[in-house]
Design a protein around this motif. Structure first.
Motif, PDB file in Angstrom:
ATOM      1  N   LEU A  64     103.343  -4.432  62.519  1.00  0.00           N
ATOM      2  CA  LEU A  64     102.755  -4.039  63.795  1.00  0.00           C
ATOM      3  C   LEU A  64     102.386  -5.263  64.630  1.00  0.00           C
ATOM      4  O   LEU A  64     102.482  -5.237  65.853  1.00  0.00           O
ATOM      5  N   VAL A  65     101.957  -6.323  63.975  1.00  0.00           N
ATOM      6  CA  VAL A  65     101.607  -7.559  64.677  1.00  0.00           C
ATOM      7  C   VAL A  65     102.875  -8.281  65.129  1.00  0.00           C
ATOM      8  O   VAL A  65     102.961  -8.770  66.253  1.00  0.00           O
TER       9      VAL A  65
ATOM     10  N   LYS B  70      95.210 -15.635  62.924  1.00  0.00           N
ATOM     11  CA  LYS B  70      94.044 -14.796  63.222  1.00  0.00           C
ATOM     12  C   LYS B  70      94.468 -13.376  63.590  1.00  0.00           C
ATOM     13  O   LYS B  70      93.789 -12.416  63.248  1.00  0.00           O
ATOM     14  N   ASP B  71      95.588 -13.225  64.280  1.00  0.00           N
ATOM     15  CA  ASP B  71      96.078 -11.888  64.642  1.00  0.00           C
ATOM     16  C   ASP B  71      96.364 -11.061  63.389  1.00  0.00           C
ATOM     17  O   ASP B  71      96.037  -9.870  63.329  1.00  0.00           O
ATOM     18  N   PHE B  72      96.978 -11.698  62.387  1.00  0.00           N
ATOM     19  CA  PHE B  72      97.258 -11.000  61.128  1.00  0.00           C
ATOM     20  C   PHE B  72      95.960 -10.699  60.379  1.00  0.00           C
ATOM     21  O   PHE B  72      95.784  -9.600  59.851  1.00  0.00           O
TER      22      PHE B  72
ATOM     23  N   ASP C 184      92.958 -10.258  61.600  1.00  0.00           N
ATOM     24  CA  ASP C 184      92.237  -9.181  62.296  1.00  0.00           C
ATOM     25  C   ASP C 184      92.876  -7.823  62.025  1.00  0.00           C
ATOM     26  O   ASP C 184      92.182  -6.835  61.750  1.00  0.00           O
ATOM     27  N   ALA C 185      94.198  -7.757  62.099  1.00  0.00           N
ATOM     28  CA  ALA C 185      94.900  -6.490  61.878  1.00  0.00           C
ATOM     29  C   ALA C 185      94.719  -6.008  60.439  1.00  0.00           C
ATOM     30  O   ALA C 185      94.492  -4.811  60.203  1.00  0.00           O
ATOM     31  N   LEU C 186      94.798  -6.911  59.484  1.00  0.00           N
ATOM     32  CA  LEU C 186      94.631  -6.531  58.080  1.00  0.00           C
ATOM     33  C   LEU C 186      93.186  -6.103  57.800  1.00  0.00           C
ATOM     34  O   LEU C 186      92.956  -5.155  57.045  1.00  0.00           O
ATOM     35  N   THR C 187      92.227  -6.764  58.421  1.00  0.00           N
ATOM     36  CA  THR C 187      90.829  -6.365  58.275  1.00  0.00           C
ATOM     37  C   THR C 187      90.623  -4.961  58.832  1.00  0.00           C
ATOM     38  O   THR C 187      89.984  -4.114  58.182  1.00  0.00           O
ATOM     39  N   ASP C 188      91.192  -4.688  59.998  1.00  0.00           N
ATOM     40  CA  ASP C 188      91.097  -3.356  60.604  1.00  0.00           C
ATOM     41  C   ASP C 188      91.734  -2.292  59.720  1.00  0.00           C
ATOM     42  O   ASP C 188      91.297  -1.136  59.701  1.00  0.00           O
TER      43      ASP C 188
END
Length: 64
Positions: free
Chosen positions: A24-25, A49-51, A53-57
């Motif tokens: 998705l990223v 950081k994008d990865f 953040d997405a994985l944390t979400d």
């Protein structure tokens, strides 16, 4: 190469969700999920950081 340790990744379903989240990223990213070591290696030009953040979400926050 981005390497992340995902302690909450415990099964095949988790690994699949992680791979889908990475896509998705960056749909063009190459991802290698090692369930035994809970490591994910991502080959992408997107920001780490994008990865993270997405994985944390998605419920798989990387260990720091």
């Amino acid at each position: 190469m981005i390497e992340l340790n995902l302690p909450d990744m415990t099964c095949g379903h988790c690994a699949s969700t992680v791979a889908k989240t990475v896509a998705l990223v960056d749909p063009a990213a190459k991802v290698d999920v090692d369930l035994q070591t809970k490591q994910v290696r991502i080959s992408s030009n997107e920001d780490r950081k994008d990865f993270e953040d997405a994985l944390t979400d998605a419920g798989y926050p990387p260990a720091q």
